[in-house]
Design an enzyme around this catalytic site. Structure first.
Site, PDB file in Angstrom:
ATOM      1  N   ARG A  60      30.806 -40.972   7.912  1.00 41.14           N
ATOM      2  CA  ARG A  60      31.364 -40.177   6.809  1.00 41.14           C
ATOM      3  C   ARG A  60      30.277 -39.647   5.882  1.00 41.14           C
ATOM      4  NH1 ARG A  60      32.973 -43.348   2.795  1.00 41.14           N
ATOM      5  NH2 ARG A  60      34.401 -44.658   3.977  1.00 41.14           N
ATOM      6  N   TYR A 113      41.764 -17.621  -6.504  1.00 37.35           N
ATOM      7  CA  TYR A 113      42.563 -17.983  -5.325  1.00 37.35           C
ATOM      8  C   TYR A 113      43.684 -18.929  -5.774  1.00 37.35           C
ATOM      9  CZ  TYR A 113      43.441 -20.293  -0.805  1.00 37.35           C
ATOM     10  OH  TYR A 113      44.018 -20.832   0.315  1.00 37.35           O
ATOM     11  N   ASP A 185      33.228 -18.982  -6.626  1.00 32.45           N
ATOM     12  CA  ASP A 185      33.697 -18.896  -5.241  1.00 32.45           C
ATOM     13  C   ASP A 185      33.098 -17.616  -4.665  1.00 32.45           C
ATOM     14  OD1 ASP A 185      35.103 -18.387  -2.866  1.00 32.45           O
ATOM     15  OD2 ASP A 185      36.906 -19.387  -3.595  1.00 32.45           O
ATOM     16  N   LYS A 210      36.317 -18.897   6.716  1.00 36.30           N
ATOM     17  CA  LYS A 210      36.306 -17.424   6.827  1.00 36.30           C
ATOM     18  C   LYS A 210      35.084 -16.973   7.648  1.00 36.30           C
ATOM     19  CE  LYS A 210      39.583 -18.028   3.768  1.00 36.30           C
ATOM     20  NZ  LYS A 210      40.896 -18.419   4.226  1.00 36.30           N
TER      21      LYS A 210
HETATM   22  C1  LIG Z   1      38.526 -16.859  -1.840  1.00 41.35           C
HETATM   23  C2  LIG Z   1      39.029 -18.087  -1.144  1.00 41.35           C
HETATM   24  N1  LIG Z   1      38.530 -19.268  -1.493  1.00 41.35           N
HETATM   25  C3  LIG Z   1      38.951 -20.404  -0.913  1.00 41.35           C
HETATM   26  C4  LIG Z   1      39.916 -20.384   0.071  1.00 41.35           C
HETATM   27  C5  LIG Z   1      40.380 -21.677   0.666  1.00 41.35           C
HETATM   28  O1  LIG Z   1      39.857 -21.872   1.934  1.00 41.35           O
HETATM   29  P1  LIG Z   1      40.610 -22.802   2.995  1.00 41.35           P
HETATM   30  O2  LIG Z   1      41.744 -21.998   3.526  1.00 41.35           O
HETATM   31  O3  LIG Z   1      39.555 -23.123   3.998  1.00 41.35           O
HETATM   32  O4  LIG Z   1      41.094 -24.001   2.269  1.00 41.35           O
HETATM   33  C6  LIG Z   1      40.452 -19.178   0.484  1.00 41.35           C
HETATM   34  C7  LIG Z   1      41.466 -19.120   1.555  1.00 41.35           C
HETATM   35  O5  LIG Z   1      42.083 -18.101   1.816  1.00 41.35           O
HETATM   36  C8  LIG Z   1      40.008 -17.993  -0.155  1.00 41.35           C
HETATM   37  O6  LIG Z   1      40.527 -16.795   0.173  1.00 41.35           O
END
Ligand SMILES: Cc1ncc(COP(=O)(O)O)c(C=O)c1O
Length: 395
Positions: A60, A113, A185, A210
């Site tokens: 881990r 988000y 982010d 992504k």
């Molecule tokens: C800008 C952004 N940040 C974070 C996330 C979260 O990622 P995850 O789906 O891997 O939890 C997303 C998911 O669509 C996103 O669009």
């Protein structure tokens, strides 16, 4: 050896993508670090067990696969270190839990988000953390919202769905003057198209799900930090027990190797489709910061070196059934959440929903597009059929 000090950022990044985090000599010469499956790590003797100073101690807390991924992403971001999590959302929630506590105040962009917003409003609020949402376009005026207990300012640029580009350097300067950390982010730009830590962020978060993964087949999150933020983040991170799956980490590493060429194609095709959509009579506004004249374009030019494949449009006012007729008649665009894979996607949204009012000036419905790696003329032909269905259903 590439000259990483030459200032030729693009060349250096392309080279880093191919080489960062690889140690073939430690893997019997094999090019890629393999998937290390494991929980238990065996120590050579009792003295080593007591000293607890081996490179790996328990699955881990780290494996060579994990270390390779961390090293590669940290190098791309120019970070003091990188940590990973089982999803992008876990990277966000872990980061916040590592850094804030009862009595703290967070300033969070209103364009965040949505699941991150819900985490703040449900989980952090229950722990006594106060989250206040700010206008993503506030810039340096965020200084007026800083409080003595503001521990963290959170940005996401461009914003989810509505694509506002934030003035990160100005926000960071005000946040730092008030003693707060800056978290951004940076999933849309990736470390290739925005060096978030150079623009003032202390911590950058990536949904590796992504573009890092790039094939819509993994869930992965990553966080990088500068020297100032790294010690606190690193010290608390492993207490949550959230480690990404080892197969996912391997696929994240593999995705990184081709991310540069994929992103270049996503950018080219998305700009092409965005320009085409801007000319369509059904479309009111194209929200693509890389598009000349679009909202946020000047800031994007200043702070970003490229654009990925995700953007939105605001359609002229149309009933929901007409938008659904359009979406149902798309053959190449899949209807699905997420983005960053090789395939094109579309998703409808209400731009005013999940925002702090008064948030939005446009009347029409929104559609977010992810432009994949298909031939761009095929995508335009598909969209033309969809838009004709929209127009027919509206009339
Ligand atoms: C800008 C952004 N940040 C974070 C996330 C979260 O990622 P995850 O789906 O891997 O939890 C997303 C998911 O669509 C996103 O669009």
């Amino acid at each position: 050896m590439a000259d990483f000090a030459s200032g030729d950022r693009k060349k250096a990044d392309a080279t880093k993508l191919a080489h960062a985090g690889r140690h073939p000599a430690e893997q019997h010469g094999f090019v890629n670090t393999p998937v290390y499956r494991g929980s238990t790590v065996l120590y050579p003797d009792a003295a080593a067990l007591a000293a607890h100073d081996m490179a790996y101690t328990y699955g881990r807390r780290g494996t060579p696969t994990m270390e390779a991924l961390h090293e590669a992403i940290a190098e791309l971001d120019g970070a003091a270190g990188c940590l990973t999590a089982p999803s992008g959302l876990a990277a966000i929630s872990n980061t916040l839990l590592c850094l804030v506590g009862a009595g703290d105040h967070i300033l969070m962009t209103d364009s965040v988000y949505f699941p991150a917003r819900r985490f703040c409003d449900r989980v952090l609020a229950g722990f006594g953390v106060d989250t206040e949402y700010y206008d993503p376009l506030i810039g340096g005026d965020i200084a007026g919202l800083m409080r003595p207990n503001t521990r963290l300012v959170y940005a996401e640029s461009p914003g989810s769905r509505t694509m506002e580009v934030q003035d990160l350097p100005a926000i960071a300067a005000a946040a730092h003057a008030g003693g707060a950390l800056v978290v951004v982010d940076n999933t849309w730009a990736t470390p290739l198209y925005c060096k978030a830590l150079d623009k003032g962020a202390d911590i950058a978060i990536y949904a590796g799900t992504k573009y890092i993964g790039g094939h819509s087949d993994i869930m992965l999150g990553a966080v990088t930090a500068n020297e100032a933020a790294w010690p606190d983040l690193h010290a608390a991170w492993f207490d949550f027990g959230n480690c990404a799956g080892t197969e996912e980490m391997f696929l994240g590493l593999r995705g990184l190797r081709t991310m540069g060429v994929r992103l270049a194609r996503h950018m080219q095709s998305a700009l092409d489709v965005a320009r085409w959509l801007a000319e369509r009579p059904e479309v009111d506004t194209v929200l693509h910061p890389g598009l000349e004249g679009a909202p946020g374009h000047e800031l994007w030019r200043r702070d970003f070196t490229g654009a990925s494949g995700l953007f939105s449009v605001i359609l002229k006012p149309a009933p929901r059934a007409a938008v659904e007729a359009m979406l149902d008649n798309l053959r190449l665009f899949g209807l699905g959440y997420s983005w960053g894979g090789y395939e094109s996607l579309a998703i409808p949204f209400d731009p005013a929903e999940r925002r702090t009012p008064p948030a939005w000036a446009h009347a029409g419905p929104g559609v977010r597009f992810h432009i994949g790696l298909e031939e761009v003329d095929d995508l335009k032909a598909d969209l033309a059929v969809g838009l004709a269905s929209l127009a027919a259903a509206r009339s």
